[in-house]
Design an enzyme around this catalytic site. Structure first.
Site, short mmCIF file in Angstrom:
data_model
loop_
_atom_site.label_atom_id
_atom_site.label_comp_id
_atom_site.label_asym_id
_atom_site.label_seq_id
_atom_site.Cartn_x
_atom_site.Cartn_y
_atom_site.Cartn_z
N ASP A 280 0.87 -1.17 0.00
CA ASP A 280 0.00 0.00 0.00
C ASP A 280 0.91 1.23 0.00
O ASP A 280 2.15 1.10 0.01
CB ASP A 280 -0.92 -0.03 1.23
N ALA A 281 0.34 2.41 0.00
CA ALA A 281 1.12 3.64 -0.09
C ALA A 281 2.15 3.72 1.04
O ALA A 281 1.78 3.70 2.21
CB ALA A 281 0.18 4.84 -0.04
#
Length: 596
Positions: A284-285
């Site tokens: 994820d980010a």
């Protein structure tokens, strides 16, 4: 060894030859560049050439913008790149995830509330078709989290609910649609959000289910969707201590609390070996606190790849992260064999959606006329039907519905949202909906509140004087002024929230805009976001979950409360939050049993 002919790649001999030849022709630095998928912020040629040609990123993601701008920028990117890029977007609920003009289906939970997984297919087909018209080839959807903790501020309506079987049915149909449109879909957020009341954007959250319970719920979902052909999995900044301990009995406590994005037991042991996932794993980010707080970034970037991730999503600084990875390769944190494995999977993903062939044909990004599909009538009709079939009457204990201006002419409208101005466009849209039915509407100005100091002040503004009157007037006076009190709760989930609980303006316990008056006049509450407001407003006797603040959903709510349309939506999770004392006697309308 990676089986490139197997699920989810299904590559031909010619595809495999392209993957192998491309990998063989890359320097170590070029391979390291392929690992990164930064956020796109600009269409500036110089900035793009640095990312695409100097570093050689493998992908890029833009937030929603004008369709023409997104398409033109994607075209520029692909024309600059020697190796075609994965171009991604959060198309979780429709093409609106990439284009401002795109179609929105409101929220995944709204789709699940229709109890028809074919609507998830329509949402996915709309999202990916509109996205593909702009050059999208990688969808960061569907979300396959389970909404198990009603306090969680980021999951709720972004999920298909709390039932693993419903999540599987809806997500599988989204995957079908993505496959048909040539877009690689992503199931997220492994090992599963929604079991913690906290947001991984702000810390490393914890999926604290036992190993057996995880396998029966989240494991069931991931196993089914991997078998269905999911091409990519996004690893969240979410720990799963029980599974790490089961896979590595000697693991230290700190190791069990690492986010999955940095956990080799979870990515390599569980996802690859136990669940048999052969596709691409993306983090994820990585600017999210759940990742950044886990260890120093110079260690975390190579550690994520060493743990089993193939793609690093977003950056604090792309140049710095790129150097951190090169340093990690030099220092032996990431072996060249592990780097080759990651890049092979990235190239295989690109080949599986024919990016290498499209590059040769010059069709990576469609011509401008293809944008006609964005927001087209067909997709708008699908979205409207989903809104109609999703809206859920959770309870109506006072037999309030349907309403009419003949029964309830004078409506007091109180919209609970971040923007407290009565002139806000959302507030005014609801006022107009009620007025179009013939109601007289008074809008609560939530910017005005009474403080302790106001009781001692020699004078008050006209607005505060009126509010003081409302607080101290008799019940009889209130009944003479209003026939119906309507709350619209527009508390939308978004990253970096700690809670979506209702907050009332109160002074000395006098209530002010809290629902103190439910025993005095009819009160209706409509939620256009967070579906669990009954936890904070158990006295509300008529409650509706609309799941979305999109215009479609607001208009369909009015159709239903006015009696022109039936409520058919069924709650995909428990709106009573597992609290038996919230549940009305004699059952309820569209609510399922507790999953909390």
């Amino acid at each position: 060894m990676i089986d490139l002919k197997a699920k989810p790649f299904f590559l031909s001999d010619e595809d495999i030859e392209w993957v192998q030849n491309t990998l063989a022709g890359m320097t170590l630095a070029q391979k390291a560049g392929q690992i990164f998928c930064p956020m796109g912020f600009t269409d500036d040629d110089g900035a793009l050439r640095h990312q695409i040609n100097d570093i050689g990123v493998g992908g890029m993601m833009y937030r929603s913008g004008p369709a023409g701008y997104i398409q033109a920028t994607h075209r520029k990117i692909q024309e600059m790149a020697e190796i075609p890029l994965l171009l991604a977007a959060n198309t979780e609920a429709g093409g609106s995830g990439l284009a401002l003009e795109g179609t929105s289906f409101g929220a995944p939970m709204a789709v699940a509330a229709t109890a028809d997984a074919d609507n998830a297919y329509r949402m996915g087909y709309t999202a990916c078709t509109e996205g593909a018209a702009m050059g999208l080839n990688w969808s960061f959807a569907p979300i396959v989290d389970l909404d198990l903790d009603f306090h969680n501020p980021i999951t709720n309506t972004r999920t298909f609910g709390s039932d693993p079987d419903m999540v599987i049915r809806c997500a599988a149909r989204y995957l079908d649609a993505a496959d048909e449109t040539g877009v690689a879909a992503t199931i997220k957020h492994f090992p599963g959000d929604g079991a913690d009341e906290r947001d991984q954007h702000l810390l490393t959250s914890v999926n604290a289910l036992t190993a057996d319970d995880w396998m029966a719920r989240y494991g069931k979902v991931y196993k089914a969707l991997i078998a269905h052909g999911a091409k990519t999995v996004m690893a969240g900044h979410i720990a799963q201590p029980a599974l790490v301990k089961k896979l590595c009995p000697d693991a230290f406590r700190a190791e069990t609390l690492l986010p999955a994005s940095l956990s080799k037991p979870l990515l390599t042991g569980l996802l690859r070996e136990t669940l048999g996932f052969n596709g691409v794993i993306s983090t994820d980010a990585t600017p999210m606190v759940g990742f950044t707080a886990a260890m120093p970034r110079e260690k975390a970037i190579p550690a994520a790849i060493a743990a089993g991730a193939d793609i690093i999503l977003f950056n604090k600084s792309l140049d710095e992260d790129y150097q951190f990875l090169l340093d990690g390769i030099r220092d032996g944190i990431v072996s060249e064999a592990r780097l080759d494995e990651a890049v092979t999977r990235i190239l295989a993903l690109k080949a599986s959606i024919k990016l290498h062939e499209k590059k040769k044909a010059g069709t990576l990004v469609p011509p401008p006329q293809e944008l006609s599909v964005v927001g087209c009538e067909k997709f708008a009709a699908w979205a409207k039907e989903t809104a109609d079939r999703s809206i859920t009457l959770v309870k109506d204990e006072q037999n309030l519905l349907p309403i009419s201006p003949q029964k309830y002419r004078r409506v007091y409208l109180n919209v609970i949202q971040k923007d407290m101005s009565p002139d806000n466009a959302f507030v005014q849209s609801w006022k107009q909906l009620f007025e179009a039915e013939g109601h007289e509407v008074t809008v609560r100005d939530r910017r005005v509140s009474i403080t302790v100091e106001d009781f001692m002040a020699p004078s008050l503004s006209a607005e505060k004087q009126h509010l003081m009157y409302e607080m101290y007037r008799s019940v009889a006076e209130m009944k003479r002024e209003y026939d119906l009190y309507v709350y619209i709760c527009n508390m939308q989930n978004a990253s970096n929230n700690t809670t979506l609980r209702l907050n009332w303006n109160v002074a000395f316990g006098l209530g002010d805009d809290a629902p103190w008056l439910t025993s005095e006049i009819p009160v209706l509450m409509i939620s256009t976001g967070y579906p669990y407001h009954l936890f904070d407003a158990p006295m509300i006797k008529t409650y509706i979950n609309a799941y979305s603040s999109d215009d479609n959903f607001c208009r369909e709510v009015m159709e239903k409360i006015s009696g022109r349309s039936e409520f058919v939506g069924v709650s995909p999770s428990d709106p009573f939050c597992g609290k038996e004392w919230l549940r009305p006697e004699g059952g309820c309308h569209g609510a399922q049993s507790s999953d909390f």
